[in-house]
Scaffold this motif. Structure first.
Motif, mmCIF file in Angstrom:
data_model
loop_
_atom_site.group_PDB
_atom_site.id
_atom_site.type_symbol
_atom_site.label_atom_id
_atom_site.label_comp_id
_atom_site.label_asym_id
_atom_site.label_seq_id
_atom_site.Cartn_x
_atom_site.Cartn_y
_atom_site.Cartn_z
ATOM 1 N N GLY A 23 0.844 -1.208 0.040
ATOM 2 C CA GLY A 23 -0.126 -0.029 -0.151
ATOM 3 C C GLY A 23 0.561 1.147 -0.057
ATOM 4 N N ALA A 71 -5.022 6.842 -6.515
ATOM 5 C CA ALA A 71 -5.891 5.555 -6.656
ATOM 6 C C ALA A 71 -5.682 4.650 -8.107
ATOM 7 N N PHE A 106 -2.080 0.162 -6.213
ATOM 8 C CA PHE A 106 -1.705 -0.118 -4.867
ATOM 9 C C PHE A 106 -2.835 -1.185 -4.302
ATOM 10 N N ASP A 107 -2.560 -2.003 -3.760
ATOM 11 C CA ASP A 107 -3.506 -2.981 -3.126
ATOM 12 C C ASP A 107 -4.304 -2.095 -2.297
ATOM 13 N N TRP A 108 -3.710 -1.384 -1.404
ATOM 14 C CA TRP A 108 -4.284 -0.525 -0.216
ATOM 15 C C TRP A 108 -3.931 0.876 -0.113
ATOM 16 N N LEU A 109 -4.627 1.796 0.375
ATOM 17 C CA LEU A 109 -4.147 3.316 0.455
ATOM 18 C C LEU A 109 -4.752 3.689 1.708
ATOM 19 N N SER A 167 -8.058 -0.019 -5.372
ATOM 20 C CA SER A 167 -7.304 0.008 -4.140
ATOM 21 C C SER A 167 -8.203 0.061 -2.962
#
Length: 260
Positions: free
Chosen positions: A20, A35, A39-42, A68
């Motif tokens: 992330g 976004a 990325f997998d997460w933010l 994300s």
């Protein structure tokens, strides 16, 4: 109709490793650009970024519309702040500076409705329930909340085994910068003593069946953390990424000026 599935929680529970980035520029337009990066997460940062509830909400919306997965870091673990963040639709929260099992247990109760917790029941007017559009929200919301706590002091490390054993805590994030400072090595998270403490903490979190996380923006350091068992790792910060890029662009542009 149940509460929406928390895909961040589900993917970690399935054993995935997720990469992330920190979102600290405090603007939905810039969050939307981040976004698109993949990325997998933010993580929308409310601790060290100039965010309030409305700006977090605006950024939450644009991240939710992307691939994300959104997390929200609050500046503190106060019940009222947790309640408001959950009501605007955050399902994954990261709370800083947790130093005891009692503190972790209080946070776990704050994200759950009675009788298992003490989250205020006001979902009828909340975005989280789609403004009463999810009839089963109260009955299903708890199962879709992911609670992460940050351990970033020597006191927190001393209580780590009790913190990770706390029911309702799903992940523990080791904050390398604050930990290094607390251990007497400010600005030096690569110090051997700090590295040893982080490696030990990540292993203990994983052994307890919880998700270990941390942040390192250097590729070699992030790879090291992953090798130690970290499963949600931030590898970029939008503020520093933009600052470095725009300064480099300015230097390149200014170098084109003719000599006088």
């Amino acid at each position: 109709m149940p509460a929406p599935e928390n895909r961040f929680k589900a993917r970690l529970a399935a054993g995935e490793t997720l990469i992330g980035a920190w979102v600290g520029l405090a603007d939905p337009y810039l969050a939307e650009i981040t976004a698109t990066a993949g990325f997998d997460w933010l993580l929308i940062d409310g601790e060290h970024a100039p965010n309030d509830l409305r700006s977090i909400l605006s950024q939450l919306r644009v991240v939710e519309a992307s691939a994300s997965l959104p997390l929200v870091r609050l500046p503190m673990g106060e019940d009222w702040a947790i309640k408001q963040a959950l009501d605007i639709g955050a399902q994954s929260l990261l709370i800083p500076f947790v130093e005891s099992a009692a503190q972790a247990a209080h946070l776990a109760r704050a994200v759950r409705y009675p009788p298992d917790g003490h989250r205020g029941v006001g979902a009828a007017l909340a975005r989280a329930s789609r403004f009463s559009g999810i009839p089963d929200y109260l009955a299903t919301a708890d199962a879709q909340i992911w609670l992460g706590v940050q351990v970033e002091t020597r006191r927190g490390l001393a209580a780590l085994d009790e913190i990770v054993a706390t029911e309702g805590v799903h992940g523990v994030f080791i904050g390398p910068a604050d930990l290094a400072a607390d251990m007497g090595h400010p600005g030096d998270s690569a110090h051997p003593e700090v590295r040893a403490a982080i490696a030990d903490a990540l292993a203990r979190i994983a052994a307890a069946g919880k998700a270990p996380g941390t942040l390192f923006t250097r590729r070699d350091e992030a790879a090291w953390a992953l090798a130690q068992g970290a499963r949600f790792v931030a590898t970029a910060i939008d503020v520093t990424t933009y600052a470095a890029a725009i300064r480099a662009a300015a230097a390149e542009g200014l170098a084109l000026k003719p000599a006088r």
